[in-house]
Enzyme design. Structure first.
Site, short mmCIF file in Angstrom:
data_model
loop_
_atom_site.label_atom_id
_atom_site.label_comp_id
_atom_site.label_asym_id
_atom_site.label_seq_id
_atom_site.Cartn_x
_atom_site.Cartn_y
_atom_site.Cartn_z
N LYS A 1 42.12 35.06 47.38
CA LYS A 1 40.75 35.40 46.97
C LYS A 1 40.20 34.24 46.17
O LYS A 1 40.97 33.47 45.58
CB LYS A 1 40.77 36.67 46.10
CG LYS A 1 39.44 37.37 46.00
CD LYS A 1 39.16 38.29 47.19
CE LYS A 1 37.75 38.81 47.16
NZ LYS A 1 37.50 39.83 48.20
N ASP B 1 32.18 37.99 50.06
CA ASP B 1 32.40 39.15 49.17
C ASP B 1 31.08 39.28 48.42
O ASP B 1 30.04 38.80 48.91
CB ASP B 1 33.59 38.90 48.23
CG ASP B 1 34.03 40.16 47.47
OD1 ASP B 1 34.75 40.99 48.05
OD2 ASP B 1 33.63 40.34 46.31
#
Ligand code: NDP
Length: 450
Positions: free
Chosen positions: A125, A165
């Site tokens: 991430k 995201d």
């Protein structure tokens, strides 16, 4: 002291300033207790000590100039958490609240989510504390280019494949990809969520929201229930929320709320998804505009929210789809949902329920779809985008949607079967965590101490 307890204590001592990361680890570790009672090899190989430490952290400076010529400095992150079952894979978040702890929580969750999809993807991430709100197109582009000026060294189609995201949609992926190509002179499938004309996959935009609803349908089917004709609450009004509302409506359910960081819309007529897309995807405006244009809708500003709970979750409903951000349902919100007859809570966002709220849903035995299972449709379709890029083909909307549907059913099935194996059929948190963990932990053992 148990092995799980020992590792948790150690983490709490080391990272007290990373509460979201500790929350995510605690939720997973609590679920692993029955597995660790049966199986000693994970302790022998110190898997928990190893799995909570990312394989690699990249923290970097991002400098760029705004439209007034002022120098701006942001923090960039890419956390390559675990590559036991495939290249690192996970989104980039651009939001002012992003810290190392946020990215660690998201990266940790991503390991098990990706494992559940059945595809060969490790967990990673990244992101930045950059705030895209109020920035012009050219400022967004310059920031994305400056971010990629460092990130390009660390990513690659077989190494680490970022996606979007919060705050990173197809526009940002375009600017990031353009800069990657400029720096490397390569046209690789190095990012997913690309536009359709240059390597993107059909259904990627819709995938997380559609997948979330497919997952809820599977949970409800097991109780001879369905979403048809039912009132649903959705939070958020970004990528996940919009396509959750759209799929709910296609299935004959009525989504009556959406929210953003400034407030929420309550529309008893059902959310007008065309108007919502126009406001959020094209005009990029606040939801206040929705209430001005649709007379059946009420807008409730977050400035008028009572202390301690979010009034969105006090509206009676059959099912709730939290799809905005972490910890948006606390224990009081969970009480309100349950008192008002909610039968299904399906997490579209990552970790939207606090640990106390999760315990309440599990204890009440309502259908509870934990994020790492329920919202895995986005990364699964990113995996399908990678397959199409690697084989230089593109599949039709129907083909990708069918594969997405099958993957969501598979995730439900293994989560449910694993929950049953450990004697807690109704507890998909336990099922998803154990099923996701086992595959990664076994691969780590197979691959030795690396
Ligand atoms: P978007 O940026 O498209 O939308 C985020 C939405 O949540 C916006 O409506 C935003 O409001 C709202 N929001 C963000 N932060 C807050 C906050 N602190 N308080 C209240 N509202 C907030 O993001 P996505 O839809 O992509 O992501 C939503 C969630 O889903 C995140 O948890 C993400 O990690 C998760 N997720 C996303 C996937 C994807 O494929 N996109 C895949 C799997 C999970 P505003 O516009 O006012 O900021």
């Amino acid at each position: 002291m148990s092995y799980i307890h020992e590792v948790l204590n150690r983490l709490q001592g080391k990272f007290p300033h990373q509460p979201e990361f500790l929350q995510a680890v605690t939720e997973v570790f609590e679920s692993l207790r029955p597995l660790f009672k049966q199986e000693k090899k994970y302790e022998k190989y110190k898997i928990l000590h190893r799995i909570v430490i990312p394989e690699r952290h990249v923290n970097f400076r991002v400098t760029w100039t705004d439209n007034k010529g002022n120098i701006q400095v942001n923090q960039g992150y890419r956390i390559e958490f675990n590559s036991a079952i495939g290249p690192y894979k996970g989104g980039l978040r651009f939001h002012p609240t992003v810290s190392e702890g946020t990215i660690k929580f998201l990266g940790f969750e991503q390991i098990f989510k990706n494992s559940l999809t059945g595809l060969a993807m490790g967990g990673g991430k990244g992101g930045s504390d950059f705030d895209p709100k109020g920035r012009s197109e050219s400022e967004i582009m310059r920031f994305c280019q400056a971010f990629m000026n460092e990130l390009f060294r660390h990513i690659g189609a077989n190494t680490d494949v970022p996606a979007g995201d919060i705050g990173v949609g197809s526009r940002e992926i375009g600017y990031l990809f353009g800069q990657y190509k400029k720096l490397t002179n390569r046209f690789d499938g190095v990012l997913t969520g690309k536009a359709l004309g240059w390597g993107g996959s059909l259904v990627r935009t819709e995938a997380t929201g559609y997948g979330s609803v497919y997952f809820a349908e599977e949970m409800l089917k097991s109780k001879n229930e369905s979403l048809e004709g039912k009132i649903c609450l959705v939070s958020g009004s970004g990528n996940v929320a919009i396509y959750t509302v759209e799929k709910l409506q296609q299935l004959g359910a009525k989504a009556i709320t959406v929210s953003d960081s400034r407030g929420f819309i309550h529309d008893n007529d059902g959310i007008d998804v065309v108007l919502l897309k126009d406001i959020k995807e094209k005009r990029r405006e606040s939801l206040e505009a929705y209430a001005k244009e649709k007379k059946t809708a009420k807008y409730i500003s977050s400035q008028n929210y009572p202390q301690g709970y979010n009034p969105l979750w006090s509206i009676p409903c059959f099912a709730a789809f939290p799809s905005a951000t972490q910890n948006e349902i606390n224990s009081v919100d969970a009480d309100h949902l349950l008192q008002n007859g909610c039968k299904c809570v399906n997490e579209g966002a990552n970790m939207p329920s606090t640990l106390e709220a999760v315990h309440k849903f599990i204890d009440a035995k309502v259908c509870f779809g934990p994020a790492k299972a329920a919202n895995a449709g986005g990364v699964a379709t990113s995996g399908l985008e990678m397959s199409q890029n690697a084989s230089m083909t593109s599949w039709s909307f129907e083909e990708v949607d069918k594969k997405l549907h099958a993957i969501m059913k598979h995730i439900y099935d293994i989560s449910q079967e694993t929950a049953k194996e450990f004697g807690e059929s109704h507890n998909l948190v336990l099922g998803a965590n154990i099923a996701g963990f086992r595959k990664v932990a076994d691969a780590m053992i197979d691959q030795g101490l690396v």
